[in-house]
Design a protein around this motif. Structure first.
Motif, mmCIF file in Angstrom:
data_model
loop_
_atom_site.group_PDB
_atom_site.id
_atom_site.type_symbol
_atom_site.label_atom_id
_atom_site.label_comp_id
_atom_site.label_asym_id
_atom_site.label_seq_id
_atom_site.Cartn_x
_atom_site.Cartn_y
_atom_site.Cartn_z
ATOM 1 N N LEU A 68 27.918 13.533 -40.305
ATOM 2 C CA LEU A 68 27.430 11.769 -40.383
ATOM 3 C C LEU A 68 27.495 11.408 -40.980
ATOM 4 C CD1 LEU A 68 24.626 11.438 -37.638
ATOM 5 C CD2 LEU A 68 26.538 12.039 -37.051
ATOM 6 N N THR A 69 27.964 10.138 -41.077
ATOM 7 C CA THR A 69 27.999 9.301 -42.976
ATOM 8 C C THR A 69 27.006 8.208 -42.420
ATOM 9 O OG1 THR A 69 30.854 9.673 -42.926
ATOM 10 C CG2 THR A 69 29.509 8.055 -44.611
ATOM 11 N N ALA A 70 26.337 7.990 -43.841
ATOM 12 C CA ALA A 70 25.481 6.662 -44.019
ATOM 13 C C ALA A 70 26.060 5.634 -43.992
ATOM 14 C CB ALA A 70 23.756 7.077 -44.095
ATOM 15 N N ILE A 71 26.117 4.561 -43.800
ATOM 16 C CA ILE A 71 26.952 3.546 -43.619
ATOM 17 C C ILE A 71 26.047 2.546 -44.106
ATOM 18 C CG2 ILE A 71 28.823 1.375 -43.174
ATOM 19 C CD1 ILE A 71 29.594 4.646 -43.054
ATOM 20 N N ARG A 72 26.220 2.462 -45.696
ATOM 21 C CA ARG A 72 24.686 0.953 -45.780
ATOM 22 C C ARG A 72 25.530 0.227 -47.174
ATOM 23 N NH1 ARG A 72 21.887 6.113 -46.109
ATOM 24 N NH2 ARG A 72 22.146 7.218 -47.995
ATOM 25 N N ASN A 73 24.672 -0.423 -47.582
ATOM 26 C CA ASN A 73 24.824 -0.760 -48.940
ATOM 27 C C ASN A 73 24.880 0.568 -50.191
ATOM 28 O OD1 ASN A 73 25.431 -2.790 -50.990
ATOM 29 N ND2 ASN A 73 23.551 -4.132 -50.627
ATOM 30 N N LEU A 74 25.731 0.743 -50.840
ATOM 31 C CA LEU A 74 25.293 1.100 -52.623
ATOM 32 C C LEU A 74 25.556 0.341 -53.431
ATOM 33 C CD1 LEU A 74 26.263 4.875 -50.913
ATOM 34 C CD2 LEU A 74 23.553 3.717 -50.454
ATOM 35 N N GLY A 75 26.124 -0.889 -53.122
ATOM 36 C CA GLY A 75 26.289 -1.694 -54.055
ATOM 37 C C GLY A 75 27.994 -1.120 -54.899
ATOM 38 N N ALA A 76 28.863 -0.251 -53.683
ATOM 39 C CA ALA A 76 30.180 0.585 -54.040
ATOM 40 C C ALA A 76 31.248 -1.061 -54.480
ATOM 41 C CB ALA A 76 30.555 0.672 -52.977
ATOM 42 N N ASP A 77 31.753 -0.435 -55.226
ATOM 43 C CA ASP A 77 32.777 -1.482 -56.121
ATOM 44 C C ASP A 77 34.205 -0.347 -56.516
ATOM 45 O OD1 ASP A 77 32.080 0.378 -58.133
ATOM 46 O OD2 ASP A 77 31.504 -1.754 -59.738
ATOM 47 N N ILE A 110 21.263 2.257 -36.981
ATOM 48 C CA ILE A 110 19.894 3.030 -37.041
ATOM 49 C C ILE A 110 18.859 1.518 -37.471
ATOM 50 C CG2 ILE A 110 17.999 4.214 -38.520
ATOM 51 C CD1 ILE A 110 20.253 5.905 -36.594
ATOM 52 N N THR A 111 19.720 0.787 -38.662
ATOM 53 C CA THR A 111 18.822 -0.312 -38.948
ATOM 54 C C THR A 111 20.366 -2.008 -39.266
ATOM 55 O OG1 THR A 111 17.318 0.937 -40.342
ATOM 56 C CG2 THR A 111 17.715 -1.525 -40.901
ATOM 57 N N PRO A 112 19.609 -3.020 -38.199
ATOM 58 C CA PRO A 112 20.290 -3.798 -38.619
ATOM 59 C C PRO A 112 20.231 -3.994 -39.750
ATOM 60 C CG PRO A 112 18.878 -4.263 -36.933
ATOM 61 C CD PRO A 112 18.739 -3.035 -37.195
ATOM 62 N N ALA A 113 20.983 -5.215 -39.988
ATOM 63 C CA ALA A 113 21.656 -6.354 -41.186
ATOM 64 C C ALA A 113 20.174 -7.180 -40.372
ATOM 65 C CB ALA A 113 22.414 -7.298 -41.476
ATOM 66 N N ALA A 114 19.619 -8.108 -41.917
ATOM 67 C CA ALA A 114 18.485 -8.843 -41.824
ATOM 68 C C ALA A 114 19.484 -10.659 -40.921
ATOM 69 C CB ALA A 114 18.035 -9.573 -43.064
ATOM 70 N N ALA A 115 20.447 -10.182 -41.632
ATOM 71 C CA ALA A 115 21.369 -11.776 -41.129
ATOM 72 C C ALA A 115 23.231 -10.824 -41.653
ATOM 73 C CB ALA A 115 21.313 -12.897 -42.089
ATOM 74 N N THR A 225 23.173 -9.192 -45.296
ATOM 75 C CA THR A 225 22.284 -8.946 -46.589
ATOM 76 C C THR A 225 20.908 -8.543 -45.534
ATOM 77 O OG1 THR A 225 20.973 -10.848 -45.050
ATOM 78 C CG2 THR A 225 21.990 -11.672 -47.188
ATOM 79 N N GLY A 226 20.176 -7.833 -46.071
ATOM 80 C CA GLY A 226 18.783 -6.861 -45.838
ATOM 81 C C GLY A 226 20.019 -5.499 -45.864
ATOM 82 N N ASN A 227 18.838 -4.163 -45.381
ATOM 83 C CA ASN A 227 18.988 -2.726 -45.460
ATOM 84 C C ASN A 227 19.783 -2.087 -44.367
ATOM 85 O OD1 ASN A 227 17.325 -2.980 -48.336
ATOM 86 N ND2 ASN A 227 15.762 -3.135 -46.903
ATOM 87 N N ARG A 228 20.390 -3.328 -43.790
ATOM 88 C CA ARG A 228 21.536 -2.003 -42.819
ATOM 89 C C ARG A 228 22.037 -1.063 -42.942
ATOM 90 N NH1 ARG A 228 27.378 -2.947 -41.416
ATOM 91 N NH2 ARG A 228 27.910 -2.922 -39.317
ATOM 92 N N GLU A 229 21.361 -0.736 -41.728
ATOM 93 C CA GLU A 229 22.275 1.343 -41.922
ATOM 94 C C GLU A 229 22.971 1.657 -40.479
ATOM 95 O OE1 GLU A 229 20.910 5.692 -43.167
ATOM 96 O OE2 GLU A 229 19.647 4.377 -43.441
ATOM 97 N N LEU A 230 24.051 2.068 -40.772
ATOM 98 C CA LEU A 230 24.813 2.861 -39.525
ATOM 99 C C LEU A 230 25.323 4.241 -39.851
ATOM 100 C CD1 LEU A 230 27.326 -0.273 -38.782
ATOM 101 C CD2 LEU A 230 25.091 0.475 -37.664
ATOM 102 N N LEU A 231 25.174 5.088 -38.346
ATOM 103 C CA LEU A 231 25.302 6.327 -39.041
ATOM 104 C C LEU A 231 26.716 6.399 -38.246
ATOM 105 C CD1 LEU A 231 21.850 8.382 -37.903
ATOM 106 C CD2 LEU A 231 23.144 7.694 -40.000
#
Length: 260
Positions: A68-77, A110-115, A225-231
């Motif tokens: 599984l890959t955790a899809i979340r905000n890592l600030g990837a650029d 796993i965790t939805p976005a705040a918005a 925005t927020g700590n959204r995380e999908l697998l």
């Protein structure tokens, strides 16, 4: 723009008790719709169990030992890694730069976005049929073998809609790792308009998931925005869910033949 009002399969109530019967039902839905939705997958362990019931999971550079890959905000650029930021992601199929992209994509919340952070899903068959009836010239250009080059140096030339008899396979990305042939560029607005016309908005809640045919459906994301995380799991269907190549295009072919 349409929206998916509810999830059709309560995975939590079914997968422990129905086993191969559930797998057969999922396979049937994939062959007809190319998309199945689930509920009840609230932990990583449950997502692992579900993904292994449905896919031969492929390793990915960003995946962990369970596939599984955790899809979340890592600030990837870095190029081609917009999914690991919090900005919008354009409609695409996964791993378009590979010679043979994985057939299935499984995503669980796993965790939805705040918005924001809605999943935007588009049936490529509907896009194909719209172009066949309304802009066959665009469809011809998009179907050329070297319509696009996806990836960096070790990427892959491909048609966007590849025809094989009466079946069609979709492959697309629209980020900085996509380069389109000069003959294709004028038809990209028509392609994008057709995608927008057939896009569904899906706001995932904890435990909700979808499984889609990566050779048929496009997926995208709105900024969040927020700590959204999908697998995410990528792979091919298990043997009980064998799928024919691509999607049928009989209606689209008939439309094209009337215009030729």
């Amino acid at each position: 723009m349409a929206s998916v009002a509810s999830f059709r399969d309560a995975f939590a109530e079914q997968y422990e008790h129905e086993g191969s019967l559930l797998t057969a039902r999922v396979g049937l839905r994939l062959r007809t719709d190319g998309l199945v939705t689930f509920d009840g997958l609230r932990t990583r362990a449950e997502v692992v169990t579900a993904s292994r019931m449905l896919l031969r999971v492929f390793a990915h550079p960003d995946s962990e030992g369970d596939g599984l890959t955790a899809i979340r905000n890592l600030g990837a650029d870095r190029r081609g890694r917009a999914g690991l930021g919090n900005g919008a992601v354009f409609a695409h199929t996964d791993q378009a730069q590979n010679p043979v992209p994985p057939r299935l994509l499984f995503i669980a919340c796993i965790t939805p976005a705040a918005a924001g952070g809605a999943s935007m899903l588009t049936d490529g068959r509907a896009v194909y049929e719209t172009l066949a009836s309304e802009d066959p010239e665009a469809l011809e250009a998009l179907g050329s073998a070297r319509a696009a080059f996806f990836g960096a140096g070790a990427g892959h030339f491909s048609a966007i809609f590849r025809r094989n008899g009466d079946r069609v396979t979709l492959r697309l990305r629209q980020d900085e790792l996509a380069r389109f042939a000069p003959a294709v560029e004028p038809h990209l607005p028509a392609l994008r308009a057709a995608i927008q016309a057939h896009t569904l908005s899906l706001t995932l809640r904890p435990g909700q998931a979808y499984l889609l045919d990566n050779h048929r459906w496009l997926h995208a994301r709105t900024a969040f925005t927020g700590n959204r995380e999908l697998l995410r799991a990528l792979g091919d269907p298990i043997s009980l869910m064998a799928l024919p190549d691509g999607f049928p295009a009989a209606r689209a072919e008939a439309a094209c033949s009337r215009l030729n």
